[in-house]
Write an enzyme that holds these catalytic residues in place. Structure first.
Site, mmCIF file in Angstrom:
data_model
loop_
_atom_site.group_PDB
_atom_site.id
_atom_site.type_symbol
_atom_site.label_atom_id
_atom_site.label_comp_id
_atom_site.label_asym_id
_atom_site.label_seq_id
_atom_site.Cartn_x
_atom_site.Cartn_y
_atom_site.Cartn_z
ATOM 1 N N HIS B 80 0.847 -1.196 0.000
ATOM 2 C CA HIS B 80 0.000 0.000 0.000
ATOM 3 C C HIS B 80 0.885 1.248 0.000
ATOM 4 O O HIS B 80 0.689 2.170 -0.793
ATOM 5 C CB HIS B 80 -0.931 -0.014 1.211
ATOM 6 N N ASP B 109 7.721 22.745 -25.059
ATOM 7 C CA ASP B 109 7.657 21.357 -24.575
ATOM 8 C C ASP B 109 8.669 21.232 -23.450
ATOM 9 O O ASP B 109 9.294 22.219 -23.057
ATOM 10 C CB ASP B 109 7.982 20.364 -25.709
ATOM 11 N N TRP B 145 7.341 -0.412 4.154
ATOM 12 C CA TRP B 145 7.938 0.223 2.975
ATOM 13 C C TRP B 145 9.369 0.667 3.246
ATOM 14 O O TRP B 145 10.138 0.905 2.334
ATOM 15 C CB TRP B 145 7.098 1.414 2.510
ATOM 16 N N SER B 172 13.790 6.345 -13.169
ATOM 17 C CA SER B 172 12.685 7.100 -13.760
ATOM 18 C C SER B 172 12.545 8.471 -13.093
ATOM 19 O O SER B 172 12.424 9.500 -13.770
ATOM 20 C CB SER B 172 11.403 6.288 -13.613
ATOM 21 N N SER B 173 12.594 8.487 -11.759
ATOM 22 C CA SER B 173 12.436 9.762 -11.032
ATOM 23 C C SER B 173 13.585 10.703 -11.333
ATOM 24 O O SER B 173 13.387 11.906 -11.499
ATOM 25 C CB SER B 173 12.419 9.526 -9.527
ATOM 26 N N HIS B 256 13.487 11.026 4.521
ATOM 27 C CA HIS B 256 12.879 12.272 4.971
ATOM 28 C C HIS B 256 12.710 13.279 3.836
ATOM 29 O O HIS B 256 11.606 13.787 3.638
ATOM 30 C CB HIS B 256 13.551 12.877 6.193
ATOM 31 N N GLU B 258 12.331 12.514 0.906
ATOM 32 C CA GLU B 258 11.303 11.895 0.061
ATOM 33 C C GLU B 258 9.894 12.362 0.447
ATOM 34 O O GLU B 258 9.063 12.615 -0.411
ATOM 35 C CB GLU B 258 11.404 10.366 0.166
ATOM 36 N N TYR B 260 9.170 15.149 1.605
ATOM 37 C CA TYR B 260 9.027 16.534 1.122
ATOM 38 C C TYR B 260 8.870 16.575 -0.391
ATOM 39 O O TYR B 260 8.291 17.513 -0.926
ATOM 40 C CB TYR B 260 10.214 17.385 1.587
ATOM 41 N N SER B 271 -0.506 27.282 -3.443
ATOM 42 C CA SER B 271 -0.153 28.692 -3.609
ATOM 43 C C SER B 271 -0.597 29.220 -4.961
ATOM 44 O O SER B 271 -0.681 30.430 -5.160
ATOM 45 C CB SER B 271 1.360 28.869 -3.478
ATOM 46 N N HIS B 305 15.226 11.752 13.218
ATOM 47 C CA HIS B 305 14.045 11.851 14.089
ATOM 48 C C HIS B 305 13.080 10.690 13.839
ATOM 49 O O HIS B 305 12.120 10.517 14.568
ATOM 50 C CB HIS B 305 13.332 13.209 13.949
ATOM 51 N N HIS B 306 13.348 9.906 12.787
ATOM 52 C CA HIS B 306 12.576 8.677 12.577
ATOM 53 C C HIS B 306 13.138 7.544 13.420
ATOM 54 O O HIS B 306 12.627 6.432 13.372
ATOM 55 C CB HIS B 306 12.628 8.260 11.105
ATOM 56 N N THR B 331 7.453 26.208 7.769
ATOM 57 C CA THR B 331 6.126 25.649 7.492
ATOM 58 C C THR B 331 5.060 26.590 8.022
ATOM 59 O O THR B 331 4.034 26.827 7.360
ATOM 60 C CB THR B 331 5.987 24.253 8.124
ATOM 61 N N LYS B 334 4.440 29.411 5.715
ATOM 62 C CA LYS B 334 3.573 29.044 4.597
ATOM 63 C C LYS B 334 2.096 29.118 4.993
ATOM 64 O O LYS B 334 1.284 29.707 4.287
ATOM 65 C CB LYS B 334 3.911 27.642 4.103
ATOM 66 N N ARG B 453 1.631 0.412 15.409
ATOM 67 C CA ARG B 453 1.257 0.361 14.001
ATOM 68 C C ARG B 453 1.637 -0.996 13.413
ATOM 69 O O ARG B 453 2.322 -1.774 14.057
ATOM 70 C CB ARG B 453 1.944 1.491 13.236
#
Lengths: 506, 537
Positions: B80, B109, B145, B172-173, B256, B258, B260, B271, B305-306, B331, B334, B453
């Site tokens: 998932h 283009d 994941w 690809s990315s 991390h 990622e 963002y 915006s 922090h993870h 943040t 924003k 979890r």
């Protein structure tokens, strides 16, 4: 009916967003039963309220604007933008709030980290999917599994309503027992994959990592039973390895220690059992220890866990099977450490004569006992190490005195990695029995212990000279070694005083 | 002479129209076609990843094991996440970038059109490879994941396929990111200076740099897993002198930034949309650009922090706590900016604006819980509980996904030339906004009350909130079919009302794309526009 009612109550509660104390609906962090868990709770509430306050201001402004500044009400858009003063204000104020949060957070963090001056140590090892507990001070050692009632109910289509099972999934066969109001140091490691040991009432969780040691501490205020779970995904049965901690008054704890040690001293029942008895009792052992992977019907999981039914190992030589079960292989854990000879004989006989197999033979507990490594059960030591005891390092000590003292020093400081009997953990922590370091040049050993090397911590600053000399003597003359030499505390002290003082926070 | 010219022009017209038939979609190098491919693909993956979430919520509907084996449940949580992150959210933003960046900066283009085609088809190959592991012996990866060793090394036949799939997705990315950077730096209309670019372009520019920096790191980490499993290395195995925690450091150095990657373009779209419907310029254009850049920079120095509970030295815990808390500042800037943009505007509430406002509110809630989790001692309680699940779903579903929905409603009339059905759009919004909160808000309670979890079964005191959460999940899942219906309906003609060029009132003052016809011709801005709108600045 009852379920619907509960659901309705839940919905109503949510609608009102009430944080009321309803036993069935815990909405918030629990305060817990330790000083640190209370500190964390206060910290959590502080940050939560700050967030709620900021939320009310920001969302209040936004919704005021959404209500009043809409085109349908004829509001004309003003074209202002870019205001340096406003932008500086809304950068500085949050910065100040963050500084305000960081101060109590730092205090709690430092407190959480301080495992110094503990009064007893317990080693916790995570296994797929159970916990192993070793009391480093008195040698008590056992595995803690999900209790049988939960295990039955949690099987798919078991037909048992979990609501009828007391403490469903939060109950174990043997809980961890600790005394209250004592600073207990936990050391954590794992045997296979990473697990995490969490009892919310204690206020923290700690990862258990194979090949590494983590530390944490607790001191429980109130006697009681506190429940938790593994919190790091560790495979299939991650949800089914709960933790139960029973905190007792010191006297009750002492009685428990005595009783447990007496039971352990008795050892397993090695009398022969009938074939039918072995098979019938083996079914229970299988359900508890084997069915998670090999499945209740013995069919295994193709590609991951081999089937028992028709397995060439199970239907082949009984001794070869017993050796595999005892010593493990790859993902198969070594059950010789977890089960006693009687249980092992039962489960091996069961797999050979059930689950679609019918070899017809059996193995008796005595035969298993012979295959088990020499009983290296740590002698129960009732002596308590006094960590802050004043010692006179100048006095000459005999080898016997040093070895006697070294035993508890070893149990406190070394046994969690090198194991109580000095056998180490192959591949990770070297054995001390017959180790070239321990049986070689004594000065080289002392140097290694003073300064550490790789994962071996430097004990030069953490042990006093007498304890240091004692544990050197102990390792060289016990644990299967008999070098015969030793070093005097006075010699250690002069080496220690020559060491650069670092982080001297004593 | 003139005949030659005429013939040449005729040829050019002929060559550059879309190819007839299905082959058009295979070999296309047109940014609009590739944008469409990305968007359709990501929508399909959104439903596949969503179906997996429905299985998870069905199993968690009641205590006890009802439908699936715990191992398959773990595969579902793992797949998932991977499908939603790499198959749905990231490609959806790449699709938007393909469609909109050339049209927003006045370019004909993308800079590297053939690579553009290749990066799309490599994405498809990568995701299909990943999906194929579901049918392999031993099942799909089931280690979460994050693919933490040693657990991930217990995966069956699927492991090398999953790793190779990560490599393809990474390539690809990276190609997509290179393309976006090259396009933005080289192909802007002369009048489109960097500080006049729409914020969507700015946020994507910064995101593209993040992608180039992090995808090779992830590829390196999974390659180390591969060699640990098959070539006897011991990067993550203590028995050979390695360290399982090393993987976590490498993974989160990727992981991390990622997250963002999934949220910065979200900020950009919000915006872009909010000023149009508030009929006001964005309050602080340049501070928004700087805040985005600050968040991107900070994302690289907060990874551990993870991992507060892995046993870091206390100095490390404190550093990562302080650094993480700092993210709240840009943040906050924003959120305050969006609020100030709405303030004293003349707002209307079409579906894109509704989704954008819900984004601001619900993303902020996700931000608050993020701030709570940055406090290291508290995280010793929150870590790996449903509180975390609630937190990151608030920052992904009612944030990234809602903004993707908003972008869909906002630009669909431009893309198709037809107006969508506003009534059903609003119904979709309200159903989504209410159900997403029923789905995820109770998970805060579950986590605080002690539910870990990634578990398929739980103690009975967690039963009620899980049931409520599942009900919310089912409503949310079904509601998304409305979006599918609206998209198809709009492509087919929608309400019958043709979209004007600017679609939204005065939108042409906010972005170049609204100066083009709806739908835009196959080739746009073959000559750059002389002036660019500046209302958004």
């Amino acid at each position: 009916m009852n379920k619907t009612k509960q659901l309705l109550a839940g919905l109503i509660l949510m609608a009102f967003g009430l944080g009321t104390a309803q036993a069935a609906y815990t909405l918030n962090l629990m305060k817990g039963v330790t000083e640190i868990s209370n500190d964390i709770y206060d910290l959590h509430m502080l940050i939560l309220w700050i967030c709620v306050f900021i939320g009310i201001v920001v969302f209040g402004t936004m919704f005021y604007s959404i209500y009043h500044h809409r085109k349908s009400k004829g509001h004309k858009a003003e074209q202002f933008h870019e205001n340096t003063t406003v932008e500086i204000i809304w950068t500085i104020i949050p910065t100040l709030i963050l500084v305000g949060m960081a101060i109590p957070a730092t205090k709690a963090m430092l407190e959480l980290d301080d495992v110094q001056e503990s009064e007893m140590s317990i080693k916790v090892t995570g296994w797929q999917w159970k916990w192993e507990y070793e009391y480093l001070d008195n040698g008590i050692h056992f595995f803690s599994n999900l209790d049988e009632a939960s295990n039955k109910a949690r099987q798919i289509d078991s037909g048992i309503d979990p609501r009828t099972v007391p403490h469903y999934l939060l109950n174990v066969d043997k809980p961890l027992v600790i005394p209250v109001k004592k600073k207990i140091r936990f050391v954590f490691t794992a045997a296979d994959v990473i697990h995490s040991w969490w009892v919310p009432d204690l206020g923290w969780k700690k990862d258990t990592i194979p090949g590494f040691i983590n530390e944490a501490w607790t001191s429980v205020d109130e006697p009681g039973t506190y429940r938790g779970q593994c919190t790091e995904l560790c495979g299939k049965d991650h949800a089914f390895m709960p933790i139960v901690v029973v905190a007792m008054e010191q006297a009750d704890y002492d009685a428990w220690v005595k009783k447990t040690q007496e039971e352990a001293a008795k050892g397993p029942d090695l009398n022969d059992q009938s074939h039918d008895e072995l098979v019938s009792k083996g079914a229970g052992v299988y359900a508890k220890n084997c069915a998670s992977c090999h499945m209740a019907g013995g069919e295994g999981v193709p590609g991951t866990f081999p089937a028992i039914t028709g397995s060439s190992i199970v239907t082949g030589d009984v001794k070869a099977q017993a050796e595999l079960v005892l010593n493990g292989k790859g993902m198969m854990p070594a059950f010789g450490k977890m089960l006693d000879a009687s249980e092992l004989a039962q489960v091996i006989t069961y797999t050979r004569n059930a689950l679609g197999n019918s070899v017809g033979d059996e193995i008796q507990p005595k035969a298993i006992q012979e295959l088990l490594p020499e009983g290296a059960a740590p002698a129960a030591s009732t002596e308590k190490a006094e960590p802050q005891e004043q010692v006179d390092a100048s006095a000459e000590m005999s080898l016997d005195d040093l070895v006697a003292r070294g035993e508890s020093v070893y149990a406190q400081n070394c046994a969690s990695c090198h194991m109580a009997d000095g056998s180490g953990m192959p591949g990770t922590f070297p054995a001390l029995t017959a180790s070239p370091v321990v049986t070689g040049d004594i000065d080289a050993q002392v140097d290694l212990m003073l300064n550490g090397k790789g994962m071996m911590p430097a004990f030069g600053n953490t042990l006093n000279a007498v304890d240091f000399a004692a544990v050197v003597a102990y390792t060289r003359n016990k644990l299967g070694n008999s070098v015969g030499d030793f070093i005097q505390p006075s010699a250690i002290q002069s080496l220690q005083s020559a060491m650069p003082a670092e982080d001297d926070d004593e | 002479m003139s005949a030659v010219v005429a013939e040449h022009e005729h040829d050019e017209h002929h060559d550059h129209g879309p190819q007839k038939g299905l082959l058009r979609w295979v070999i296309t190098t047109n940014h609009k076609d590739i944008g469409t491919l990305y968007l359709v693909f990501s929508l399909a993956m959104f439903f596949i990843g969503g179906a997996m979430a429905m299985i998870i919520r069905a199993e968690l509907f009641e205590p006890g094991m009802q439908f699936v084996d715990p191992q398959f449940f773990n595969s579902m949580t793992t797949m998932h996440a991977l499908v939603m992150v790499f198959g749905a959210v990231m490609p959806a933003f790449v699709g938007l970038a393909n469609w909109m960046i050339p049209m927003m900066i006045g370019a004909p283009d993308m800079a590297l059109p053939r690579m553009n085609n290749m990066s799309f088809w490599m994405l498809v190959a990568g995701v299909l490879l990943l999906a194929s592991t579901l049918f392999m012996e031993g099942g799909a990866p089931a280690s979460g994941w994050t693919l933490y060793p040693p657990l991930v090394l217990q995966t069956g036949a699927a492991l090398p396929f999953a790793i190779f799939s990560v490599h393809l997705l990474g390539i690809s990315s990276i190609m997509g990111a290179i393309n976006i950077i090259a396009t933005i730096f080289n192909m802007r209309a002369p009048a489109m200076t960097l500080m006049k670019m729409p914020l969507f372009v700015w946020t994507w520019l910064i995101t593209a740099f993040l992608l180039i920096a992090i995808m090779p790191v992830f590829a390196g980490a999974v390659t180390m897993l591969l060699t640990d499993r098959f070539f006897d290395t011991s990067f993550f195995d203590a028995a050979g002198g390695g360290d399982p925690v090393l993987y976590q450091h490498i993974f989160w150095f990727f992981g991390h930034p990622e997250v963002y990657v999934m949220i910065l373009p979200t900020f950009g779209v919000a915006s872009t949309i909010i000023p149009v419907f508030a009929r006001k310029p964005l309050f602080g254009y340049s501070s928004m650009v700087y805040a985005t850049a600050s968040i991107a920079f900070l994302s690289f120095i907060v990874w551990a922090h993870h991992m507060f509970t892995v046993g870091m030295p206390v100095a490390g815990e404190l550093y990562f706590m302080y650094a993480t808390m700092l993210i709240a500042i840009p943040t906050g800037v924003k959120v305050f900016n969006w609020t100030a943009t709405m303030w004293k505007g003349s707002m209307t509430f079409e579906t894109p604006m509704l989704f954008s406002i819900a984004f601001v509110v619900l993303f902020t809630i996700g931000g608050f819980t993020g701030l709570m989790m940055s406090i290291a001692p508290s995280d010793f309680q929150y870590h790996d509980t449903y509180f975390i699940v609630a937190h990151f779903h608030y920052t992904l579903v009612p944030a990234s996904v809602f903004i993707l929905m908003a972008a869909g409603y906002y630009w669909l009339p431009k893309w198709t030339g037809n107006m969508y059905n506003e009534r059903i759009g609003k119904l979709h919004f309200w159903l989504s906004a209410v159900s997403v909160n029923i789905l995820f808000f109770p998970q805060h309670f579950l986590g605080l009350a002690g539910m870990p979890r990634r578990i398929p079964d739980y103690a009975v005191q967690f039963a009620d909130w899980n049931m409520i959460s599942s009900i919310g999940g089912f409503i949310f899942g079904i509601s998304q079919l409305l979006f599918l219906y609206i998209v198809i309906d709009t492509i087919k003609g929608g309400t019958g009302e043709k979209a004007t060029d600017e679609v939204w009132e005065d939108a042409h003052k906010h972005g170049l794309e609204w100066t083009l016809p709806s739908p835009p011709p196959y080739h746009t801005f073959t000559t750059p526009p002389a002036t660019v709108p500046t209302e958004h600045i």
